[in-house]
Every structure is written in C-alpha cells, then in structure tokens.
Scaffold this motif. Structure first.
Motif, mmCIF file in Angstrom:
data_model
loop_
_atom_site.group_PDB
_atom_site.id
_atom_site.type_symbol
_atom_site.label_atom_id
_atom_site.label_comp_id
_atom_site.label_asym_id
_atom_site.label_seq_id
_atom_site.Cartn_x
_atom_site.Cartn_y
_atom_site.Cartn_z
ATOM 1 N N SER A 30 3.975 -9.153 8.535
ATOM 2 C CA SER A 30 2.655 -9.009 8.698
ATOM 3 C C SER A 30 1.611 -9.298 10.598
ATOM 4 O O SER A 30 2.464 -10.302 11.222
ATOM 5 C CB SER A 30 1.420 -10.869 8.032
ATOM 6 N N ILE A 31 1.142 -8.860 10.889
ATOM 7 C CA ILE A 31 0.839 -9.348 12.295
ATOM 8 C C ILE A 31 -0.524 -10.071 12.449
ATOM 9 O O ILE A 31 -1.137 -10.686 13.234
ATOM 10 C CB ILE A 31 -0.083 -8.126 13.281
ATOM 11 N N PRO A 33 -4.621 -11.254 8.963
ATOM 12 C CA PRO A 33 -4.774 -10.866 8.193
ATOM 13 C C PRO A 33 -4.577 -9.900 7.805
ATOM 14 O O PRO A 33 -4.455 -9.111 5.948
ATOM 15 C CB PRO A 33 -5.543 -11.698 7.883
ATOM 16 N N ILE A 34 -4.712 -8.738 8.657
ATOM 17 C CA ILE A 34 -5.210 -7.492 7.731
ATOM 18 C C ILE A 34 -4.053 -6.145 7.766
ATOM 19 O O ILE A 34 -3.511 -5.403 6.649
ATOM 20 C CB ILE A 34 -6.481 -6.867 8.128
ATOM 21 N N ARG A 35 -3.298 -6.313 8.726
ATOM 22 C CA ARG A 35 -2.265 -5.720 9.327
ATOM 23 C C ARG A 35 -0.917 -5.905 9.343
ATOM 24 O O ARG A 35 -0.299 -7.063 9.131
ATOM 25 C CB ARG A 35 -1.976 -4.978 10.955
ATOM 26 N N PHE A 36 0.063 -4.775 8.548
ATOM 27 C CA PHE A 36 1.561 -5.399 8.428
ATOM 28 C C PHE A 36 2.615 -4.582 8.701
ATOM 29 O O PHE A 36 2.312 -3.247 8.859
ATOM 30 C CB PHE A 36 1.369 -6.119 7.263
ATOM 31 N N PHE A 37 3.763 -4.497 9.008
ATOM 32 C CA PHE A 37 4.629 -3.248 8.711
ATOM 33 C C PHE A 37 5.663 -3.573 7.558
ATOM 34 O O PHE A 37 5.781 -4.768 7.516
ATOM 35 C CB PHE A 37 5.683 -4.036 10.324
ATOM 36 N N ASP A 116 -3.698 -15.329 13.263
ATOM 37 C CA ASP A 116 -3.708 -16.089 11.351
ATOM 38 C C ASP A 116 -5.683 -15.070 11.702
ATOM 39 O O ASP A 116 -6.244 -15.856 11.057
ATOM 40 C CB ASP A 116 -4.425 -17.303 11.288
ATOM 41 N N ARG A 117 -6.276 -14.794 12.569
ATOM 42 C CA ARG A 117 -7.718 -14.219 12.722
ATOM 43 C C ARG A 117 -7.286 -12.603 12.776
ATOM 44 O O ARG A 117 -6.860 -12.391 13.461
ATOM 45 C CB ARG A 117 -8.519 -14.805 13.554
ATOM 46 N N LYS A 118 -7.617 -11.861 12.111
ATOM 47 C CA LYS A 118 -8.236 -10.271 12.447
ATOM 48 C C LYS A 118 -8.337 -9.903 14.380
ATOM 49 O O LYS A 118 -8.839 -10.440 14.898
ATOM 50 C CB LYS A 118 -8.959 -9.772 11.775
ATOM 51 N N LYS A 120 -8.817 -8.541 17.203
ATOM 52 C CA LYS A 120 -9.704 -7.667 17.614
ATOM 53 C C LYS A 120 -8.563 -6.388 18.874
ATOM 54 O O LYS A 120 -8.476 -6.498 20.208
ATOM 55 C CB LYS A 120 -10.729 -7.964 18.323
#
Lengths: 231, 231
Positions: A30-31, A33-37, A116-118, A120
C-alpha cells in the motif's frame, strides 16, 4: 491383475508422509488506504501445485497472497497481503517441511511511507521512495536444514541465465524458470511452459500444458530427486 | 386496474430514451511487464449503476477497468486497462450522452517510464517517478454541453468538504461522496453508504444498503433533477 496394480498405485501416492509448503499469488504494498503496488500473478500455478501435491498424499500448507481462487481439497490455506506477512508465514512454517516451493510473486520493493489517509494529488510529478522487502527465498535458502527448496523465476529475457544465477545465489535445490512473455505461459493464463533446473544438474523443458499438468510434472521431478537422495 | 398500473409502470421505465455513459473499476499503470500500480476499486458500484440504468430502459455504455465482474444485461461494455485508455473511451462516447457517471477509480499518477523488460532489483532503495494522468472528470466538465455529469469522491476524511470542492472544481452536476473508511462502505464490499450532493443544492444521505439499491437511489435522484430541468 490390472485392477490390483491400479489400486496399488492409487493407494500408494508418491508424496505420502511428505510435508509441503507452497506460496502463491502476488502481494500488495500500500501507498495509502486506496492505492497500492502489485503484480500480474494470478496464483494459479501455486494453487495447481498445492492441489496436485494434496492429491499425491502430501500434507500441504498454502500461503496465498490476494487472489480469487478456491482452496484446493485437503490443503491448509493461510491468506496474506503484504511481502512482510508472506515472509512471516513462510518462515514460521518452514522448519519442519520436506519440500518448500515458492511460487508467489512477492514484491521486491514497497513504499517507504504508507499514508494512513488518502494522499491528495497536486499538480506536477511525484516521486515515490521504495525500499527493498525482505528476500524470502534467500532467507529460506540460508535457513535450510533438510528441506528441498524450489524457487520460481519469472523472466522476460535471458531466462536461463537469470534463472540459473538465482538457483545458485539463493541456495535452492531447484528452480522453475518461466518466460512470462511466451505464448500461453506466465501469469494470467491457465497454461504454462517452464524449464525445471536442479542443483544436481537436471535441466528439463516442460512444454505448454495446463498448470495442473505442469504442477504434476514438477512434483514428479522433485520426487525423483528426493528418491535419489534416499538411496 | 392494479395490473394495468403495474404494467404501465413496468413498460414506462423512467430512463427510457436516455443515453447513459458509466465508467467503473480501477485502472492499472505498468512499471514493467510484471509490476503495476493500481487501487482497491472492485467495479461493483459502477456495474450496479449500469445494471439498474439498463433495467430502467436507458441505453447504457459501460467503460470498465480490469475487474472480474460479468457484464450486466443490455449493457454495452468496453474494457480498458490504463487511465489513458479510460480517457480516450470516455471522451469518445461523451458528446451525445444524456447522463455520464464516472464511478471508476482512475489512477491520478502513472510511472514516467514504463520498462519493456522486467526491472532487475538491486540493493538499496529505489525512487519511482510518477506523472499526472489526464484529469478525465475535469476534461468532461469543461467539454460539457447538455450532459448531466456525475462524479464520485472516495475520501477517507473531511469527506463532505473535499467532495463539494470536487463538485465545483470539476464543473459537475452532482457528486456521490463515499467514505471508504466507513463500515460496509467503499471498494471491496457489496454494500455502500454515500452522500449525494447536487449543484442545485440537493444533499441526501443514502444509508447503508446493497450497491444495487444505492444505484437505484442515485438514478432516481438524477432522474428527479432532469425532470425538474425539463419543466
């Protein structure tokens, strides 16, 4: 009689009393909570190995990254998400195994910072700092006592050269080399075509077939090497 | 009679003669032939919107990122992988639509360099340079003629503030704001809980329900806004 021979074959599976640990699938790093590799591994090859090993009577533990596949019959499955979790589970189950096959495509790198937050977005480019994950196969190779340790190499070019380098560098007993660019081979497909290379010098092409057939052939080759050792 | 009323309702669906364009799912941005960057979108919300819109008689085009979902009945589906492909398809279908809903979670960034061979790992850290992808929603907002344009905002904090900023900045008619950290809401689940906010001032919480129910409620709200306009 023929029936006796068949039944004898069926009730005397070649991997009975063997403990096999198999890893399968990709990992996710994870990068935020929404994006990951991640990577294109579907887990099919590792799941086919687990299914066939269980069918041959082995006691199978399958450490699975995030995939949408059903657990094969008579297989103990442990789900993980990240490379670090994969490392923990593989290390924990490793010590008393007879055969260990790392078919998972574990991330080599993960983001240094996990937000830990999206995050921006903003104008312009962004640079993501990545750090190496633990090298599971190398660690298992160095921890090896009596396990027969098998790795996979997913390569796009100079596949035999890179594969054999990996066999030696990671202290493996065998490596299954996969040309992920070849027709019908690689990650998303239900078929595969690989080359099995062992430390003892076996080098065998396993031509295009379903992943279950390739799994049977790999397990047969491992079985032959182990029988050879027991002599 | 009651039968007449029911049949009349069934043969007079509220979105008949409307063309709706919906995007769904994540995108994948490759780093090399094996590794990529993506997000947790399952595509379920966008597919539920497409299914319900088709059931209400609309002519539905669904631009789908890589997901493992079946195509809903009477929906024209176009599969894409990257943010750039999503942009191309959305722009192409956009001009003659009545309603456009961007439910896809499109990557904001992609690697500047895509390696055509597997990157070999090396010791130490790695920095991945990322560039902005085209802003699909903003582009569609600026291209808008008569389309009713709806965006989604997946947020983890200050969700209403960020959502309303996005509504204005992207020239949207409405935005569906999603607290992806809330219980039962967000990406992987079959349920959702959202807030629908329109440019005209509607602000409506749609509490926890299946994604199909949420989809029906969203379409009903859009329908009401459009009917209001036609008066």
């Amino acid at each position: 009689t023929i029936i006796d021979v068949i039944e004898n074959h069926l009730i005397n599976p070649s991997l009975k009393d063997k403990k096999i640990l198999i890893s399968a699938g990709p990992t996710r790093e994870s990068i935020d909570p929404i994006r990951f590799f991640t990577n294109h591994s579907s887990g099919k090859m590792g799941f086919a190995l687990a299914e066939e090993a269980a069918r041959l009577g082995a006691e199978v533990t399958l450490i699975a990254g995030p995939v949408s596949l059903n657990t094969p019959r008579n297989v103990k499955r442990v789900d993980v998400t990240t490379a670090e979790e994969m490392f923990q589970q593989m290390s924990m189950y490793y010590p008393n195994q007879d055969i260990v096959i790392k078919a998972a495509a574990v991330a080599d790198y993960r983001p240094v910072v996990i937000h830990d937050r999206k995050m921006k977005k903003s104008d312009g480019n962004l640079s993501i700092d990545m750090e190496r994950t633990k090298d599971i196969l190398l660690t298992l190779g160095e921890m090896k006592t009596t396990q027969y340790l098998v790795g996979f190499a997913a390569e796009t070019d100079e596949i035999l050269t890179y594969g054999k380098q990996k066999l030696e560098k990671k202290h493996l007993d065998a490596i299954v080399i996969n040309d992920v660019k070849a027709e019908g081979a690689g990650f998303a497909t239900s078929t595969n075509a690989v080359t099995f290379v062992s430390k003892k010098g076996i080098e065998k092409d396993l031509p295009l077939a379903t992943k279950n057939v390739i799994a049977q052939e790999i397990l047969e080759l491992i079985h032959l090497e182990l029988k050879d050792e027991e002599k």
